[in-house]
Motif scaffolding. Structure first.
Motif, short mmCIF file in Angstrom:
data_model
loop_
_atom_site.label_atom_id
_atom_site.label_comp_id
_atom_site.label_asym_id
_atom_site.label_seq_id
_atom_site.Cartn_x
_atom_site.Cartn_y
_atom_site.Cartn_z
N LYS A 1 0.83 -1.22 0.00
CA LYS A 1 0.00 0.00 0.00
C LYS A 1 0.86 1.26 0.00
O LYS A 1 0.53 2.24 -0.66
N VAL A 2 1.95 1.24 0.75
CA VAL A 2 2.86 2.38 0.80
C VAL A 2 3.50 2.60 -0.56
O VAL A 2 3.63 3.74 -1.03
N LYS A 3 3.89 1.53 -1.23
CA LYS A 3 4.51 1.63 -2.56
C LYS A 3 3.55 2.20 -3.60
O LYS A 3 3.99 2.86 -4.53
N LYS A 4 2.24 1.92 -3.44
CA LYS A 4 1.26 2.43 -4.41
C LYS A 4 1.09 3.94 -4.34
O LYS A 4 0.69 4.56 -5.30
N ARG A 5 1.40 4.53 -3.19
CA ARG A 5 1.21 5.98 -3.02
C ARG A 5 2.17 6.79 -3.83
O ARG A 5 3.17 6.58 -4.26
#
Length: 169
Positions: free
Chosen positions: A165-169
């Motif tokens: 999820k952090v990488k998608k930001r």
């Protein structure tokens, strides 16, 4: 619906015998199927739950939570024969959760230990621990090992999802 063929690489004791070559297709909720036919979705292939791990891996952990008190009661009563069925389902749920956490299907059971060792997200010493578990699936020490690996994998899964999820930001 035609029958689902169990490919030779999946015909491994204790899950499938070499003379078991097909599985009947099922129309039931995910959790019911996963508790009746190990690796059904890896064999069937139409649903591809490994592509939607945030939906399906928690359901595998839920299956484990339902089997856990049954297994604890079996081992408390020293009834390893009664533990065998639930242990096989719990072990299959663990293997599916392990591979699906890594967003891939289980491609074979013969050699699954080596395949598990190649995964990015996995418990420590997975190859040896899984081999131990599969060699004697209904023994108490196998249950202890499975419980520890499930706990480890649940934490690793949560971390993996959070990082994605952090990488998608």
């Amino acid at each position: 619906m035609s029958v689902i063929v169990i490919p030779r690489p999946f015909q491994r004791e204790p899950f499938f015998r070499s003379d078991e070559t097909t599985v009947e297709p099922m129309k039931a909720p995910f959790e019911k199927i996963i508790q009746q036919v190990p690796f059904y979705f890896d064999l069937e292939g139409a649903l591809a739950p490994w592509n939607e791990r945030e939906t399906y891996v928690p359901l595998l952990f839920s299956v484990w939570q339902k089997l856990l008190p049954i297994l604890e009661a079996c081992y408390e009563d020293r009834d390893v024969q009664r533990a065998k069925g639930p242990m096989l389902l719990a072990t299959a749920a663990f293997i599916d959760a392990l591979f699906w956490t890594n967003e891939q299907p289980v491609e074979r059971l013969i050699g699954v230990e080596e395949d598990a060792n190649e995964l990015a997200v996995k418990p420590v010493n997975i190859e040896e621990r899984l081999a131990f578990l599969l060699a004697a699936p209904n023994k108490y020490h196998s249950f202890v090992q499975l419980r520890a690996m499930m706990d480890e994998l649940r934490k690793m899964y949560a971390k993996s999802v959070a990082l994605a999820k952090v990488k998608k930001r």
